[in-house]
Design an enzyme around this catalytic site. Sequence first.
Site, PDB file in Angstrom:
ATOM      1  N   GLU A 180       0.836  -1.186   0.000  1.00 34.51           N
ATOM      2  CA  GLU A 180       0.000   0.000   0.000  1.00 34.51           C
ATOM      3  C   GLU A 180       0.877   1.245   0.000  1.00 34.51           C
ATOM      4  O   GLU A 180       1.999   1.227   0.489  1.00 34.51           O
ATOM      5  CB  GLU A 180      -0.928   0.002   1.208  1.00 34.51           C
ATOM      6  CG  GLU A 180      -0.262  -0.359   2.503  1.00 34.51           C
ATOM      7  CD  GLU A 180      -1.282  -0.815   3.563  1.00 34.51           C
ATOM      8  OE1 GLU A 180      -1.939   0.066   4.108  1.00 34.51           O
ATOM      9  OE2 GLU A 180      -1.402  -2.016   3.812  1.00 34.51           O
ATOM     10  N   CYS A 192       6.906  -7.198   6.840  1.00 35.50           N
ATOM     11  CA  CYS A 192       8.034  -6.689   7.625  1.00 35.50           C
ATOM     12  C   CYS A 192       8.401  -7.758   8.641  1.00 35.50           C
ATOM     13  O   CYS A 192       7.543  -8.510   9.101  1.00 35.50           O
ATOM     14  CB  CYS A 192       7.618  -5.412   8.350  1.00 35.50           C
ATOM     15  SG  CYS A 192       8.936  -4.624   9.298  1.00 35.50           S
ATOM     16  N   CYS A 235       2.127  -2.705  15.203  1.00 38.92           N
ATOM     17  CA  CYS A 235       2.148  -2.426  13.768  1.00 38.92           C
ATOM     18  C   CYS A 235       1.543  -3.571  12.966  1.00 38.92           C
ATOM     19  O   CYS A 235       1.914  -4.729  13.127  1.00 38.92           O
ATOM     20  CB  CYS A 235       3.588  -2.169  13.322  1.00 38.92           C
ATOM     21  SG  CYS A 235       3.700  -1.746  11.585  1.00 38.92           S
ATOM     22  N   GLY A 264       7.243  -2.169   5.872  1.00 36.97           N
ATOM     23  CA  GLY A 264       8.631  -2.575   5.719  1.00 36.97           C
ATOM     24  C   GLY A 264       9.574  -1.735   6.539  1.00 36.97           C
ATOM     25  O   GLY A 264       9.236  -0.635   6.970  1.00 36.97           O
ATOM     26  N   GLU A 265      10.746  -2.284   6.769  1.00 35.98           N
ATOM     27  CA  GLU A 265      11.807  -1.549   7.456  1.00 35.98           C
ATOM     28  C   GLU A 265      12.835  -1.182   6.387  1.00 35.98           C
ATOM     29  O   GLU A 265      13.561  -2.060   5.893  1.00 35.98           O
ATOM     30  CB  GLU A 265      12.408  -2.425   8.566  1.00 35.98           C
ATOM     31  CG  GLU A 265      13.708  -1.929   9.159  1.00 35.98           C
ATOM     32  CD  GLU A 265      13.703  -0.464   9.565  1.00 35.98           C
ATOM     33  OE1 GLU A 265      12.820  -0.015  10.297  1.00 35.98           O
ATOM     34  OE2 GLU A 265      14.634   0.260   9.133  1.00 35.98           O
ATOM     35  N   SER A 318      11.690   5.596  14.903  1.00 36.85           N
ATOM     36  CA  SER A 318      10.513   5.156  15.649  1.00 36.85           C
ATOM     37  C   SER A 318      10.982   4.733  17.030  1.00 36.85           C
ATOM     38  O   SER A 318      11.554   3.660  17.191  1.00 36.85           O
ATOM     39  CB  SER A 318       9.851   3.992  14.917  1.00 36.85           C
ATOM     40  OG  SER A 318       9.416   4.429  13.651  1.00 36.85           O
ATOM     41  N   LEU A 319      10.758   5.597  17.995  1.00 36.52           N
ATOM     42  CA  LEU A 319      11.315   5.353  19.335  1.00 36.52           C
ATOM     43  C   LEU A 319      10.286   4.679  20.254  1.00 36.52           C
ATOM     44  O   LEU A 319      10.508   3.582  20.740  1.00 36.52           O
ATOM     45  CB  LEU A 319      11.805   6.682  19.924  1.00 36.52           C
ATOM     46  CG  LEU A 319      12.652   6.575  21.190  1.00 36.52           C
ATOM     47  CD1 LEU A 319      13.925   5.796  20.936  1.00 36.52           C
ATOM     48  CD2 LEU A 319      12.984   7.964  21.723  1.00 36.52           C
ATOM     49  N   ASN A 322      -2.893   4.271  16.291  1.00 37.61           N
ATOM     50  CA  ASN A 322      -4.020   3.883  15.468  1.00 37.61           C
ATOM     51  C   ASN A 322      -4.268   2.419  15.845  1.00 37.61           C
ATOM     52  O   ASN A 322      -3.529   1.541  15.414  1.00 37.61           O
ATOM     53  CB  ASN A 322      -3.576   4.003  14.005  1.00 37.61           C
ATOM     54  CG  ASN A 322      -4.704   4.335  13.079  1.00 37.61           C
ATOM     55  OD1 ASN A 322      -5.828   3.902  13.276  1.00 37.61           O
ATOM     56  ND2 ASN A 322      -4.388   5.100  12.052  1.00 37.61           N
ATOM     57  N   CYS A 378       0.194   2.014   8.802  1.00 39.48           N
ATOM     58  CA  CYS A 378       1.040   0.956   8.303  1.00 39.48           C
ATOM     59  C   CYS A 378       0.434  -0.438   8.158  1.00 39.48           C
ATOM     60  O   CYS A 378       0.163  -1.106   9.139  1.00 39.48           O
ATOM     61  CB  CYS A 378       2.176   0.801   9.310  1.00 39.48           C
ATOM     62  SG  CYS A 378       3.664   1.427   8.670  1.00 39.48           S
TER      63      CYS A 378
END
Length: 342
Positions: A84, A104, A111, A156-157, A211-212, A287, A330
């Site tokens: 997407e 991922c 996620c 994905g990373e 992304s902490l 989300n 995501c």
Amino acid sequence: MLSDLSFSEMTEYAKRLGLPSYRGEQIFNAIYSAKTLEEVTNLPKAIKDIIVNDYPAYKVLQKFESKDGTKKFIVGYPDGNIVECVLMKYKYGYTLCVSTQVGCRMGCKFCASTLNGLARDLTSGEILGQVLLINRELGGSEKDRKITNIVLMGSGEPLDNFDNVCKFLDLVSAGRGLNISQRNISLSTCGLVDKIKMLEEKDYNISLTISLHASTDEKRKEIMPIANRYSIKEVIDACKSYYKKTGRRIYFEYTLIQGINNSEEDAKRLSTLLKGQNFHVNIIPLNSVKERSLIGTSRLEAYKFADKLKALGISATVRRTMGEDIAGACGQLRNQILKENK
Ligand code: SAH
């Protein structure tokens, strides 16, 4: 695939086939207009027959539009995989959020992209294809391309697909490419420290987003498996070094999850970790992902958390949530579709 090639590589490709270089240019232009091979009118059938197996065959399979104008597209590749991408309209133009992998393998608890693990990496040309297809959707001609900003924040990373992502950055910012300024590109990572160092060596002008999502290693391990490999301190040290080399401000994503990372203490620890640097924190209410039992905070609480950080001397804003009604976060939409197809 031919969209993996830079302009000069395309010229070489044409040469290897024994074609004059202008044929390479024609193929290149067709790909950058996201034309299907059938739609290309300036190449003879004999040439089409030779290149057909290398010519990109990705396409937009579905489109969704949110009440807020955000659009989500499902892009399909010939092997049946789908990803997407999300198009957001801002005052200055369009930002496209692209996926860098199918699925991922990072395993972050909140996620949706990672629920079914990693199917495969995308090639540089497949990532680029998302930009080309959506430019076409926007009616952008070769001279009037609408997408001005790109965020590598879809599924994905990106740093887990390092070489392909770097080649994508080269292609999309090339003068004889899409010519999108690297300053308008942002790469988001869960914090693969060794790869952040490799990215620093590349000397790109892109911004880095981390992304902490937690203020202690213990809490981060609960929601992000990558925290077992790298400590927050190692991530932040890599960021400092990246900033020193590139001069680009670093962004931190902090998704507020009810009862996990939204306390007063979290705000204090976060400020201790990040203060005194050219760092900015984006607060995002989670989300909520149905498959996981994690719940986001209210927007009001997000504003309060941001205010606490600001009072502690940290630059922070609450991210606009966009496209919530179209499974904006995501991987959510892809999962919905995979399920429906089962
Ligand atoms: N793998 C990269 C890029 C993809 S995720 C990364 O980890 O940064 C892009 C951003 O969306 C990350 O900050 C991620 O933590 C966040 N995200 C993922 N799922 C989310 C959700 N359900 N709600 C809010 N943000 C989410």
